[in-house]
Design an enzyme around this catalytic site. Structure first.
Site, PDB file in Angstrom:
ATOM      1  N   ASP A 134       0.449   8.732  -5.220  1.00 10.92           N
ATOM      2  CA  ASP A 134       0.557  10.188  -5.167  1.00 10.92           C
ATOM      3  C   ASP A 134       0.869  10.609  -3.727  1.00 10.92           C
ATOM      4  O   ASP A 134       0.128  10.279  -2.798  1.00 10.92           O
ATOM      5  CB  ASP A 134      -0.764  10.809  -5.616  1.00 10.92           C
ATOM      6  N   ASP A 170       9.054   7.683  -3.305  1.00 10.61           N
ATOM      7  CA  ASP A 170      10.280   8.483  -3.416  1.00 10.61           C
ATOM      8  C   ASP A 170      10.118   9.808  -2.661  1.00 10.61           C
ATOM      9  O   ASP A 170      10.918  10.726  -2.844  1.00 10.61           O
ATOM     10  CB  ASP A 170      10.625   8.763  -4.887  1.00 10.61           C
TER      11      ASP A 170
END
Length: 227
Positions: A134, A170
């Site tokens: 996360d 990402d």
């Protein structure tokens, strides 16, 4: 075990995601944990006994387990300890390990950082994998990011000489933070090139596919424990 500071379990690096499970998932949890889950307890794990002497890699946060299964099947000589807090994902991975007849995977439901600190002996891991943790995008939440100086020091202590930490994200600001953290940790050496693209042997994960669909750049980072 090392005297590194115990991680603060009140500041979690993850959000507990609730999900409904069908009868297959519930059956996997009930019937397969005795065969494929890590031994219960608080003491350090006997990794050579668990893996039959094979090198052991810890994967923190496997999602639904598809890439974990693919990598374990492609590399039967490496033993994978896969840990996640998401119960439906744990059930799915247990089911996949059973269906594929894999003998080189153990599954743990819980906080991977705590597992690393409390049950993994120093110098005992061949690798640590953290794929798409996360990113906690809001500045006030950055303290929740898994990859920080404390985590890097803990990984460096738990890796065997030559062991590899492999990160992927990402979220470019997180990639930059990861790079800075790894570069500052004396027990790890960033592989040449720093930021890199996905190696062919790492399957695309579900989180990664969603990021790519949004136009995000995916970054893989590698840092090795000096020999």
């Amino acid at each position: 075990m090392t005297a590194l500071a115990d991680p603060d379990d009140t500041t979690r690096s993850y959000k507990l995601r609730r999900g409904r499970m069908g009868t297959t998932g519930r059956a996997a949890l009930e019937n397969l944990q005795d065969r494929f889950a890590l031994p219960a307890g608080e003491g350090a794990l006997d990794l050579p006994a668990l893996s039959g002497g094979a090198p052991v890699v810890l994967e923190i946060g496997f999602g639904m387990g598809a890439s974990t299964l693919a990598m374990a099947e492609a590399d039967p000589g490496t033993h994978v300890l896969a840990t996640d807090v998401h119960t439906p994902g744990v059930a799915r991975l247990l089911q996949g390990v059973d269906e594929r007849g894999l003998t080189n995977v153990h599954v743990h439901e819980g906080d991977g950082r705590m597992l690393l600190h409390r049950r993994i002996r120093p110098g005992s891991l061949a690798g640590v994998r953290v794929y798409f943790p996360d990113p906690w995008r809001k500045p006030r939440h950055h303290k929740r990011r898994l990859v920080d100086a404390g985590f890097a020091a803990l990984v460096a202590d738990r890796l065997a000489p030559g062991g590899l930490l492999h990160l992927a994200t990402d979220w470019e600001p997180y990639a930059e933070q990861m790079t800075a953290v790894l570069a500052a940790e004396p027990g790890l050496v960033l592989e040449p090139g720093g930021l890199g693209s996905r190696p062919a042997w790492r399957p695309v994960t579900g989180f990664e596919a969603r990021g790519l669909a949004l136009g995000h750049r995916v970054t893989d980072l590698f840092a090795r424990c000096p020999r």
